[in-house]
Design an enzyme around this catalytic site. Structure first.
Site, PDB file in Angstrom:
ATOM      1  N   TYR A  84     -96.920   4.767   8.961  1.00 15.34           N
ATOM      2  CA  TYR A  84     -97.715   5.823   9.589  1.00 15.34           C
ATOM      3  C   TYR A  84     -97.505   5.888  11.110  1.00 15.34           C
ATOM      4  CZ  TYR A  84    -100.288   5.466   5.137  1.00 15.34           C
ATOM      5  OH  TYR A  84    -100.637   5.392   3.803  1.00 15.34           O
ATOM      6  N   LEU A 140    -109.025  12.708  -2.767  1.00 18.51           N
ATOM      7  CA  LEU A 140    -109.382  14.134  -2.898  1.00 18.51           C
ATOM      8  C   LEU A 140    -108.170  14.939  -3.359  1.00 18.51           C
ATOM      9  CD1 LEU A 140    -111.345  14.332   0.499  1.00 18.51           C
ATOM     10  CD2 LEU A 140    -112.333  14.115  -1.806  1.00 18.51           C
ATOM     11  N   LYS A 151    -109.450  10.410   4.103  1.00 20.56           N
ATOM     12  CA  LYS A 151    -109.083  10.646   5.494  1.00 20.56           C
ATOM     13  C   LYS A 151    -109.582  11.997   5.969  1.00 20.56           C
ATOM     14  CE  LYS A 151    -105.922  13.105   7.600  1.00 20.56           C
ATOM     15  NZ  LYS A 151    -104.673  13.866   7.513  1.00 20.56           N
ATOM     16  N   SER A 152    -110.176  12.032   7.132  1.00 23.10           N
ATOM     17  CA  SER A 152    -110.444  13.301   7.806  1.00 23.10           C
ATOM     18  C   SER A 152    -110.445  13.028   9.294  1.00 23.10           C
ATOM     19  CB  SER A 152    -111.791  13.886   7.396  1.00 23.10           C
ATOM     20  OG  SER A 152    -112.050  15.017   8.206  1.00 23.10           O
ATOM     21  N   ARG A 176    -116.926  15.624   8.599  1.00 22.35           N
ATOM     22  CA  ARG A 176    -116.382  15.278   7.275  1.00 22.35           C
ATOM     23  C   ARG A 176    -116.388  13.773   7.046  1.00 22.35           C
ATOM     24  NH1 ARG A 176    -111.313  19.517   6.664  1.00 22.35           N
ATOM     25  NH2 ARG A 176    -112.595  21.342   6.189  1.00 22.35           N
ATOM     26  N   ASN A 209    -118.252  12.202   3.911  1.00 26.64           N
ATOM     27  CA  ASN A 209    -117.563  11.311   2.970  1.00 26.64           C
ATOM     28  C   ASN A 209    -118.206   9.923   2.910  1.00 26.64           C
ATOM     29  OD1 ASN A 209    -115.810  13.431   2.652  1.00 26.64           O
ATOM     30  ND2 ASN A 209    -114.139  12.533   3.830  1.00 26.64           N
TER      31      ASN A 209
HETATM   32  P1  NAD Z   1    -107.208  12.529   0.855  1.00 20.15           P
HETATM   33  O1  NAD Z   1    -107.328  12.713  -0.604  1.00 20.15           O
HETATM   34  O2  NAD Z   1    -108.096  11.563   1.552  1.00 20.15           O
HETATM   35  O3  NAD Z   1    -107.348  13.986   1.484  1.00 20.15           O
HETATM   36  C1  NAD Z   1    -107.216  14.218   2.852  1.00 20.15           C
HETATM   37  C2  NAD Z   1    -107.342  15.724   3.072  1.00 20.15           C
HETATM   38  O4  NAD Z   1    -108.643  16.167   2.660  1.00 20.15           O
HETATM   39  C3  NAD Z   1    -107.204  16.077   4.536  1.00 20.15           C
HETATM   40  O5  NAD Z   1    -106.463  17.271   4.618  1.00 20.15           O
HETATM   41  C4  NAD Z   1    -108.628  16.325   4.999  1.00 20.15           C
HETATM   42  O6  NAD Z   1    -108.691  17.300   5.995  1.00 20.15           O
HETATM   43  C5  NAD Z   1    -109.316  16.804   3.731  1.00 20.15           C
HETATM   44  N1  NAD Z   1    -110.728  16.369   3.711  1.00 20.15           N
HETATM   45  C6  NAD Z   1    -111.182  15.097   3.831  1.00 20.15           C
HETATM   46  N2  NAD Z   1    -112.523  15.053   3.739  1.00 20.15           N
HETATM   47  C7  NAD Z   1    -112.927  16.325   3.563  1.00 20.15           C
HETATM   48  C8  NAD Z   1    -114.198  16.936   3.404  1.00 20.15           C
HETATM   49  N3  NAD Z   1    -115.322  16.193   3.412  1.00 20.15           N
HETATM   50  N4  NAD Z   1    -114.254  18.284   3.236  1.00 20.15           N
HETATM   51  C9  NAD Z   1    -113.126  19.023   3.225  1.00 20.15           C
HETATM   52  N5  NAD Z   1    -111.897  18.517   3.377  1.00 20.15           N
HETATM   53  C10 NAD Z   1    -111.791  17.172   3.548  1.00 20.15           C
HETATM   54  O7  NAD Z   1    -105.661  12.204   1.155  1.00 20.15           O
HETATM   55  P2  NAD Z   1    -104.864  11.070   1.905  1.00 20.15           P
HETATM   56  O8  NAD Z   1    -105.205  11.013   3.344  1.00 20.15           O
HETATM   57  O9  NAD Z   1    -103.439  11.275   1.558  1.00 20.15           O
HETATM   58  O10 NAD Z   1    -105.339   9.719   1.198  1.00 20.15           O
HETATM   59  C11 NAD Z   1    -106.279   8.818   1.761  1.00 20.15           C
HETATM   60  C12 NAD Z   1    -105.591   7.615   2.352  1.00 20.15           C
HETATM   61  O11 NAD Z   1    -104.834   6.926   1.347  1.00 20.15           O
HETATM   62  C13 NAD Z   1    -104.531   7.943   3.409  1.00 20.15           C
HETATM   63  O12 NAD Z   1    -105.068   8.365   4.627  1.00 20.15           O
HETATM   64  C14 NAD Z   1    -103.787   6.634   3.455  1.00 20.15           C
HETATM   65  O13 NAD Z   1    -104.504   5.676   4.193  1.00 20.15           O
HETATM   66  C15 NAD Z   1    -103.712   6.282   1.972  1.00 20.15           C
HETATM   67  N6  NAD Z   1    -102.465   6.757   1.301  1.00 20.15           N
HETATM   68  C16 NAD Z   1    -101.641   5.814   0.756  1.00 20.15           C
HETATM   69  C17 NAD Z   1    -100.459   6.192   0.131  1.00 20.15           C
HETATM   70  C18 NAD Z   1     -99.581   5.140  -0.451  1.00 20.15           C
HETATM   71  O14 NAD Z   1     -98.438   5.447  -0.839  1.00 20.15           O
HETATM   72  N7  NAD Z   1    -100.026   3.917  -0.573  1.00 20.15           N
HETATM   73  C19 NAD Z   1    -100.095   7.537   0.049  1.00 20.15           C
HETATM   74  C20 NAD Z   1    -100.944   8.487   0.607  1.00 20.15           C
HETATM   75  C21 NAD Z   1    -102.144   8.075   1.207  1.00 20.15           C
END
Ligand code: NAD
Length: 279
Positions: free
Chosen positions: A49, A191, A231-232, A237, A241
């Site tokens: 990242y 999400l 993540k947000s 948000r 969350n």
């Molecule tokens: P997520 O499912 O957490 O979704 C993030 C998205 O949802 C963002 O666009 C955000 O703006 C939106 N969002 C978040 N809260 C919201 C709310 N309350 N209302 C409306 N929209 C909202 O996706 P992510 O970030 O890909 O996954 C979470 C974490 O998992 C990552 O940040 C990372 O730390 C980890 N991750 C790991 C891998 C891996 O390969 N191990 C891959 C992807 C992510």
């Protein structure tokens, strides 16, 4: 109050944390700082990242005791193999400005790279625990056969397997295989990286419970027992969350969300069996 999940190495991890994927380095310190203010005490980052140093900055600036924050990072795809595991782990500690990491994961198994030898990488990850600078060691995106291979080779099961999981892709194959080895499941993209938020059934249940769609989805994960770190970059948000411990979905609501599963077609990320990005 965030619950803890007990891991197979007798440590525990906060079930709800904060994700940092795609948080740009220049905005990471402020974003993670805000998450810590909201109450998150578990931060998920990765070498990939490019924001470990700024996560470290936020942690240091927070004034919160090191032992009160759970920190996870992940081995970059370019760092498989013993020497790079050891070297890059040192760099991760330096960037995070800590002398101990709570959890370090192999980010992707990359079965079509490095002659398919993620077993050597796993052995090196286990070495990291020996001098106390790493508390727990785990994997990410490991399929059932990948788990079996590292366990057969070392007799040691990872503490966690961090895999894509959300209502559109329950990922029951990797999830249940993890449970069979007493490996805790961390659901990344809880999400669906936003894809599930507009779902009609989620919207109906949000109406029934008087909660936001995001809270309904995250609550579903908690009731399955998985560890999550949505993540947000927006504080409201982050707060939304985080406010998911004062309501419960009924069994019937859980079943309706379970039924949204689309199998592999519901993935928002790559297939770990073929993903080969090394960068
Ligand atoms: P997520 O499912 O957490 O979704 C993030 C998205 O949802 C963002 O666009 C955000 O703006 C939106 N969002 C978040 N809260 C919201 C709310 N309350 N209302 C409306 N929209 C909202 O996706 P992510 O970030 O890909 O996954 C979470 C974490 O998992 C990552 O940040 C990372 O730390 C980890 N991750 C790991 C891998 C891996 O390969 N191990 C891959 C992807 C992510």
């Amino acid at each position: 109050m965030v619950d803890s999940v007990k891991l197979n190495d007798s440590t525990s991890i906060p079930q709800l944390g904060f994700g940092t994927y795609l948080v740009p380095p220049e905005e990471t310190a402020a974003t993670v700082g805000a998450a810590l203010e909201v109450g998150y005490r578990h931060i998920d980052t990765a070498q990939m990242y490019g924001n470990e140093a700024q996560v470290g900055e936020a942690v240091a600036a927070s004034g919160i005791a090191r032992d009160d924050i759970y920190l996870t990072s992940k081995l970059n795809n370019s760092n498989h193999g013993r020497d790079d595991v050891l070297r890059s782990f040192d760099e991760t500690l330096e960037k995070l400005k800590v002398d101990r990491l709570d959890l370090f994961l192999i980010h992707w198994p990359l079965p079509t790279r490095y002659d398919g030898d993620f077993v050597s990488t796993w052995k090196a990850m286990l070495e990291l625990k020996e001098d106390g600078r790493l508390t727990s060691v785990g994997v990410s995106n490991f399929q059932p056969d990948h788990l079996q291979q590292i366990i057969d080779a070392t007799g040691v099961a990872p503490a966690v397997n961090q895999i894509e999981a959300h209502p559109y892709f329950r990922n029951d194959g990797a999830r249940l295989a993890s449970h069979a080895h007493a490996i805790a499941v961390e659901a990344w993209g809880p999400l669906g990286q936003g894809a599930v938020l507009k779902d009609e059934v989620i919207g109906e249940i949000a109406g029934e419970t008087g909660r936001a769609a995001s809270q309904v989805i995250l609550r579903w994960h908690l009731q399955r027992g998985d560890i999550i770190f949505p993540k947000s970059m927006r504080r409201e948000r982050m707060e939304e969350n985080f406010a998911i411990f004062d309501f419960t979905l009924t069994d019937e609501q859980v079943s309706r969300i379970d039924a949204l599963d689309q199998g592999a077609g519901g993935r928002v990320g790559p297939d770990p069996d073929t993903f080969d990005y090394v960068g």
